[in-house]
Scaffold this motif. Structure first.
Motif, PDB file in Angstrom:
ATOM      1  N   THR A 181       0.827  -1.203   0.000  1.00 32.36           N
ATOM      2  CA  THR A 181       0.000   0.000   0.000  1.00 32.36           C
ATOM      3  C   THR A 181       0.859   1.251   0.000  1.00 32.36           C
ATOM      4  O   THR A 181       0.446   2.309  -0.492  1.00 32.36           O
ATOM      5  CB  THR A 181      -0.931   0.002   1.227  1.00 32.36           C
ATOM      6  N   VAL A 182       2.070   1.139   0.555  1.00 33.21           N
ATOM      7  CA  VAL A 182       2.996   2.276   0.552  1.00 33.21           C
ATOM      8  C   VAL A 182       3.279   2.723  -0.880  1.00 33.21           C
ATOM      9  O   VAL A 182       3.389   3.921  -1.167  1.00 33.21           O
ATOM     10  CB  VAL A 182       4.308   1.912   1.276  1.00 33.21           C
ATOM     11  N   LEU A 183       3.396   1.762  -1.803  1.00 34.75           N
ATOM     12  CA  LEU A 183       3.610   2.095  -3.213  1.00 34.75           C
ATOM     13  C   LEU A 183       2.303   2.523  -3.886  1.00 34.75           C
ATOM     14  O   LEU A 183       2.277   3.496  -4.646  1.00 34.75           O
ATOM     15  CB  LEU A 183       4.198   0.893  -3.952  1.00 34.75           C
ATOM     16  N   ALA A 184       1.226   1.815  -3.580  1.00 28.73           N
ATOM     17  CA  ALA A 184      -0.047   2.073  -4.258  1.00 28.73           C
ATOM     18  C   ALA A 184      -0.628   3.437  -3.916  1.00 28.73           C
ATOM     19  O   ALA A 184      -1.277   4.078  -4.758  1.00 28.73           O
ATOM     20  CB  ALA A 184      -1.057   0.977  -3.907  1.00 28.73           C
ATOM     21  N   VAL A 185      -0.405   3.909  -2.699  1.00 23.94           N
ATOM     22  CA  VAL A 185      -1.055   5.149  -2.259  1.00 23.94           C
ATOM     23  C   VAL A 185      -0.599   6.355  -3.072  1.00 23.94           C
ATOM     24  O   VAL A 185      -1.338   7.319  -3.252  1.00 23.94           O
ATOM     25  CB  VAL A 185      -0.804   5.380  -0.752  1.00 23.94           C
ATOM     26  N   TRP A 186       0.638   6.302  -3.626  1.00 18.56           N
ATOM     27  CA  TRP A 186       1.130   7.453  -4.396  1.00 18.56           C
ATOM     28  C   TRP A 186       0.399   7.613  -5.716  1.00 18.56           C
ATOM     29  O   TRP A 186       0.560   8.621  -6.404  1.00 18.56           O
ATOM     30  CB  TRP A 186       2.637   7.331  -4.610  1.00 18.56           C
ATOM     31  N   ALA A 187      -0.432   6.632  -6.060  1.00 19.39           N
ATOM     32  CA  ALA A 187      -1.263   6.769  -7.256  1.00 19.39           C
ATOM     33  C   ALA A 187      -2.480   7.655  -6.998  1.00 19.39           C
ATOM     34  O   ALA A 187      -3.195   8.001  -7.943  1.00 19.39           O
ATOM     35  CB  ALA A 187      -1.732   5.391  -7.723  1.00 19.39           C
ATOM     36  N   PHE A 188      -2.705   8.035  -5.728  1.00 18.42           N
ATOM     37  CA  PHE A 188      -3.926   8.768  -5.394  1.00 18.42           C
ATOM     38  C   PHE A 188      -3.703  10.018  -4.543  1.00 18.42           C
ATOM     39  O   PHE A 188      -4.665  10.731  -4.268  1.00 18.42           O
ATOM     40  CB  PHE A 188      -4.905   7.837  -4.648  1.00 18.42           C
ATOM     41  N   TYR A 214      -2.631  14.714   5.748  1.00 12.47           N
ATOM     42  CA  TYR A 214      -3.904  13.996   5.721  1.00 12.47           C
ATOM     43  C   TYR A 214      -4.378  13.655   7.133  1.00 12.47           C
ATOM     44  O   TYR A 214      -5.568  13.731   7.431  1.00 12.47           O
ATOM     45  CB  TYR A 214      -3.781  12.738   4.871  1.00 12.47           C
ATOM     46  N   ILE A 215      -3.440  13.268   7.991  1.00 11.97           N
ATOM     47  CA  ILE A 215      -3.806  13.019   9.381  1.00 11.97           C
ATOM     48  C   ILE A 215      -4.356  14.290  10.011  1.00 11.97           C
ATOM     49  O   ILE A 215      -5.391  14.278  10.693  1.00 11.97           O
ATOM     50  CB  ILE A 215      -2.583  12.510  10.179  1.00 11.97           C
ATOM     51  N   ILE A 273     -11.225   7.899  10.693  1.00 13.60           N
ATOM     52  CA  ILE A 273     -10.444   7.052  11.611  1.00 13.60           C
ATOM     53  C   ILE A 273      -9.565   6.079  10.819  1.00 13.60           C
ATOM     54  O   ILE A 273      -8.378   5.907  11.123  1.00 13.60           O
ATOM     55  CB  ILE A 273     -11.388   6.289  12.567  1.00 13.60           C
ATOM     56  N   LEU A 274     -10.147   5.460   9.787  1.00 13.52           N
ATOM     57  CA  LEU A 274      -9.349   4.578   8.931  1.00 13.52           C
ATOM     58  C   LEU A 274      -8.215   5.350   8.260  1.00 13.52           C
ATOM     59  O   LEU A 274      -7.100   4.838   8.110  1.00 13.52           O
ATOM     60  CB  LEU A 274     -10.235   3.933   7.874  1.00 13.52           C
ATOM     61  N   GLY A 275      -8.503   6.587   7.850  1.00 11.31           N
ATOM     62  CA  GLY A 275      -7.479   7.409   7.216  1.00 11.31           C
ATOM     63  C   GLY A 275      -6.328   7.721   8.144  1.00 11.31           C
ATOM     64  O   GLY A 275      -5.155   7.653   7.754  1.00 11.31           O
ATOM     65  N   ILE A 276      -6.626   8.047   9.389  1.00 12.06           N
ATOM     66  CA  ILE A 276      -5.575   8.349  10.373  1.00 12.06           C
ATOM     67  C   ILE A 276      -4.715   7.113  10.617  1.00 12.06           C
ATOM     68  O   ILE A 276      -3.477   7.181  10.592  1.00 12.06           O
ATOM     69  CB  ILE A 276      -6.198   8.855  11.689  1.00 12.06           C
ATOM     70  N   ILE A 277      -5.366   5.961  10.820  1.00 12.13           N
ATOM     71  CA  ILE A 277      -4.621   4.708  11.059  1.00 12.13           C
ATOM     72  C   ILE A 277      -3.782   4.359   9.827  1.00 12.13           C
ATOM     73  O   ILE A 277      -2.605   4.001   9.931  1.00 12.13           O
ATOM     74  CB  ILE A 277      -5.599   3.561  11.398  1.00 12.13           C
ATOM     75  N   GLY A 278      -4.393   4.478   8.638  1.00 16.45           N
ATOM     76  CA  GLY A 278      -3.682   4.130   7.404  1.00 16.45           C
ATOM     77  C   GLY A 278      -2.482   5.016   7.155  1.00 16.45           C
ATOM     78  O   GLY A 278      -1.403   4.526   6.780  1.00 16.45           O
ATOM     79  N   MET A 279      -2.627   6.314   7.373  1.00 19.62           N
ATOM     80  CA  MET A 279      -1.512   7.230   7.126  1.00 19.62           C
ATOM     81  C   MET A 279      -0.385   7.032   8.138  1.00 19.62           C
ATOM     82  O   MET A 279       0.795   7.163   7.793  1.00 19.62           O
ATOM     83  CB  MET A 279      -1.999   8.678   7.141  1.00 19.62           C
ATOM     84  N   ILE A 280      -0.734   6.713   9.377  1.00 18.54           N
ATOM     85  CA  ILE A 280       0.311   6.404  10.374  1.00 18.54           C
ATOM     86  C   ILE A 280       1.096   5.176   9.938  1.00 18.54           C
ATOM     87  O   ILE A 280       2.334   5.138  10.020  1.00 18.54           O
ATOM     88  CB  ILE A 280      -0.311   6.195  11.769  1.00 18.54           C
ATOM     89  N   TYR A 281       0.382   4.162   9.447  1.00 15.02           N
ATOM     90  CA  TYR A 281       1.064   2.957   8.950  1.00 15.02           C
ATOM     91  C   TYR A 281       2.002   3.302   7.801  1.00 15.02           C
ATOM     92  O   TYR A 281       3.141   2.814   7.737  1.00 15.02           O
ATOM     93  CB  TYR A 281       0.031   1.929   8.501  1.00 15.02           C
ATOM     94  N   LEU A 282       1.541   4.143   6.886  1.00 11.40           N
ATOM     95  CA  LEU A 282       2.362   4.505   5.737  1.00 11.40           C
ATOM     96  C   LEU A 282       3.587   5.305   6.158  1.00 11.40           C
ATOM     97  O   LEU A 282       4.666   5.157   5.576  1.00 11.40           O
ATOM     98  CB  LEU A 282       1.535   5.315   4.734  1.00 11.40           C
ATOM     99  N   ILE A 283       3.448   6.156   7.166  1.00 11.19           N
ATOM    100  CA  ILE A 283       4.595   6.926   7.665  1.00 11.19           C
ATOM    101  C   ILE A 283       5.644   5.987   8.247  1.00 11.19           C
ATOM    102  O   ILE A 283       6.845   6.140   8.006  1.00 11.19           O
ATOM    103  CB  ILE A 283       4.143   7.958   8.712  1.00 11.19           C
ATOM    104  N   ILE A 284       5.187   4.997   8.999  1.00 14.68           N
ATOM    105  CA  ILE A 284       6.118   4.046   9.627  1.00 14.68           C
ATOM    106  C   ILE A 284       6.846   3.226   8.568  1.00 14.68           C
ATOM    107  O   ILE A 284       8.014   2.857   8.739  1.00 14.68           O
ATOM    108  CB  ILE A 284       5.345   3.114  10.598  1.00 14.68           C
ATOM    109  N   ASN A 285       6.177   2.980   7.437  1.00 12.73           N
ATOM    110  CA  ASN A 285       6.754   2.136   6.385  1.00 12.73           C
ATOM    111  C   ASN A 285       7.046   2.932   5.119  1.00 12.73           C
ATOM    112  O   ASN A 285       6.904   2.426   4.009  1.00 12.73           O
ATOM    113  CB  ASN A 285       5.783   0.988   6.056  1.00 12.73           C
TER     114      ASN A 285
END
Length: 458
Positions: A200-207, A367-368, A398-410
Motif C-alpha cells: 500500500t505504501v507504493l499504491a497510495v502514491w497513485a492517489f 492527511y492526518i 479514523i481509517l485514514g488516520i490509522i492508514g496514514m500512520i502505517y504509511l509513515i512508519i513504512n
C-alpha cells in the motif's frame, strides 16, 4: 475606492468542472507514481492490485474530508486555514510550509532530474537541461493568468490521459505468445497474507495530491457543486487509468524487469510498441511532468497567498499581478528554490530523492491533520453550515488516520533509510518551527495552539 481595492486583491473565478478534473488528475499522474505502480506490480501483482483498492478507499476518505473542510472555509489557504481554526496557528504553519512547500521544492527538483534522465535515455546527447526549460515555461504560463493555466492544464491532462489509455489498452489486449496470462493473478489469491499492506505504501502514491485543487476554491465556479464532484470523479479516473497501466505491465513485462528498471514505464512502452515508440514515451514524460509542475505551482502559490492574507506569511506573498490577477511572488518563490536545489545538487540526485521521501512523510501528516481538523470542527461547530458533509463520518476519517500512520512508519525501503528519513523530517519541522514560533509570537501576537473563531476566517 474601497471596492476597486478589494477587486484588485481578489482572485478571478474561472475554473469549471473540466478544469478541476484536469488539475486533480494532472497533479497525481506524474512519472513518480507510474514508476511505483509498475514496480509494485513487479513485486507482487495480485497483492498490489488489492493494495491499490485499499489506497483507493484511503483516497476517498481524504477527498471527502477536504471537500467538507474547503466548502466550510472556502479560502485559498487550504490546510493552513482549516488547521488554524481547529488546532491553532503553529501546527497550521508547520504542516503547510514543511509539507507542501517542502515537497514542492524537493519533489520539483526530483521531477526535473527524472525528466532530464528520461529524455537523455530516449534521445542521448540531444537535449541539455530539458526539464529546466519545461519548468520555466510552465512558470511563465502560470503567471499569465488562471485562464491560461486552465487551458494549458486541460490540454496537457487530455494528452497525458490519452497516451496512458493507449498504452494500457494496447498492453492489456496484446495476444503475443510471450505475454503473461491474466489467469495467474487469480491463482495467487489463496497465498496472500497481511504482507500486502506493505505494498500500500507504493499504491497510495497513485492517489495522493488531489486536494491540491482545494486552494483554488476562490477561483472556482460553483465550488459547492464542482469541487467535490471533481475530486471524486478524478479518484475513479485514476483507479481506471492506473489499473489499465498496471494490468498492461503485468501482462507484457516479467516482474523482475519492472522492479529492476529505474524507468519501468519505458520498459512497458517498448514491450508493446518496440524501440520506435520513443516519441510516445517522450509525450508521456513531458505531459506527466508538466501537469505536475503546473498544478503544484498554481496550488501552492494560492496556499501561500491565503497564508499571507491570514498574516501567517509576509505580505509580499499576497500580492497579485495587476493585469493577470495571479500571486506572482508565491509562484516565483518556491519555483526559484526548486531550481536552486536542482542546480546545486545536479550531481547528487540521490540526495534530492532522500529529501523528497523525508518531505513526503510530512505530506502524509497533512492527511492526518485534515482528518483531525474535521473531527474537532464537527464537535466545536455542530450547527455550522456545511455545503458538503462527508459520508460515513467518522469511519473513513479514523481509517485514514490509522492508514496514514502505517504509511509513515513504512515510508522507506530499508531500516537504514528510515532513520535518515525521520531525522530529515524532524529537521525540516524544526527549521519551519524556527520561522513559525517567533513570527506567531512577535508579528501575529497570537497563541500557538488556540483555534481562531471560524467566523473570523469566514
Amino acid at each position: 475606492m474601497t471596492n476597486n481595492k478589494n477587486s484588485n486583491n481578489n482572485l478571478k473565478r474561472s475554473l469549471g468542472l473540466t478544469s478541476l478534473i484536469a488539475i486533480c488528475v494532472g497533479i497525481v499522474v506524474g512519472q513518480g507514481p507510474l514508476i511505483t505502480i509498475l514496480q509494485g506490480v513487479g513485486i507482487n501483482a495480485t497483492g498490489f492490485f488489492l493494495a491499490t483498492l485499499i489506497a483507493f478507499v484511503l483516497a476517498l476518505g481524504y477527498v471527502f474530508t477536504f471537500s467538507e473542510l474547503t466548502l466550510m472555509m472556502p479560502k485559498a489557504g487550504g490546510i493552513s486555514t482549516y488547521t488554524e481554526v481547529a488546532i491553532g496557528h503553529l501546527p497550521a504553519i508547520i504542516v503547510t510550509i514543511a509539507g507542501y512547500l517542502g515537497i514542492a521544492v524537493f519533489a520539483g527538483a526530483a521531477d526535473l532530474f527524472l525528466l532530464d534522465y528520461v529524455m537523455d535515455t530516449l534521445y542521448p546527447d540531444t537535449f541539455s537541461r530539458f526539464g529546466l526549460w519545461i519548468y520555466i515555461s510552465i512558470i511563465i504560463l502560470n503567471i499569465l493568468g488562471i485562464e491560461v493555466f486552465a487551458t494549458v492544464q486541460n490540454l496537457l491532462a487530455f494528452i497525458m490521459l490519452a497516451a496512458l489509455f493507449i498504452i494500457g489498452i494496447a498492453g492489456v489486449s496484446s495476444s503475443q505468445v510471450q505475454d503473461i496470462p491474466f489467469d495467474n493473478l487469480f491463482l495467487e489469491l489463496g497465498s496472500l497474507d497481511w504482507n500486502i499492506l506493505s505494498l500500500t505504501v507504493l499504491a497510495v502514491w497513485a492517489f495522493v495530491g488531489m486536494e491540491f485543487v482545494c486552494p483554488l476554491v476562490e477561483e472556482t465556479k460553483q465550488p459547492e457543486k464542482n469541487l467535490p464532484k471533481a475530486m471524486i470523479i478524478s479518484c475513479f479516473i485514476l483507479l481506471l487509468v492506473y489499473g489499465l497501466v498496471a494490468l498492461a505491465g503485468y501482462h507484457k513485462v516479467p516482474g523482475k524487469e519492472l522492479v529492476e528498471s529505474s524507468i519501468p514505464h519505458w520498459v512497458l512502452v517498448k514491450s508493446i510498441f518496440g524501440e520506435n515508440a520513443r516519441f510516445l514515451m517522450a509525450v508521456l514524460a513531458i505531459t506527466a511532468a508538466s501537469t505536475c509542475f503546473s498544478t503544484g505551482i498554481a496550488s501552492i502559490s494560492r496556499m501561500l497567498y491565503g497564508m499571507a492574507k491570514n498574516n501567517q506569511l509576509p505580505a509580499v506573498f499576497k500580492r497579485l499581478h495587476p493585469k493577470f490577477k495571479t500571486p506572482w511572488f508565491g509562484i516565483l518563490f518556491p519555483c526559484s528554490l526548486a531550481i536552486g536545489v536542482y542546480l546545486i545538487f545536479q550531481d547528487s540526485q540521490n540526495v534530492i530523492i532522500l529529501l523528497m521521501i523525508s518531505c513526503s512523510t510530512i505530506f502524509l501528516l497533512i492527511y492526518i491533520t485534515a482528518h483531525i481538523d474535521i473531527i474537532i470542527l464537527r464537535k466545536r461547530y455542530p450547527q455550522f453550515h456545511r455545503p458538503y458533509r462527508t459520508p460515513f463520518y467518522p469511519v473513513l476519517q479514523i481509517l485514514g488516520i490509522i492508514g496514514m500512520i502505517y504509511l509513515i512508519i513504512n515510508n522507506s525501503p530499508s531500516p537504514e533509510m528510515t532513520k535518515t528519513v525521520y531525522l530529515n523530517t524532524g529537521l525540516v519541522i524544526v527549521i519551519t518551527g524556527l520561522y513559525a514560533v517567533p513570527w506567531i509570537k512577535y508579528k501575529m501576537k497570537k497563541p500557538y495552539f488556540r483555534g481562531e473563531p471560524i467566523e473570523k476566517v469566514q
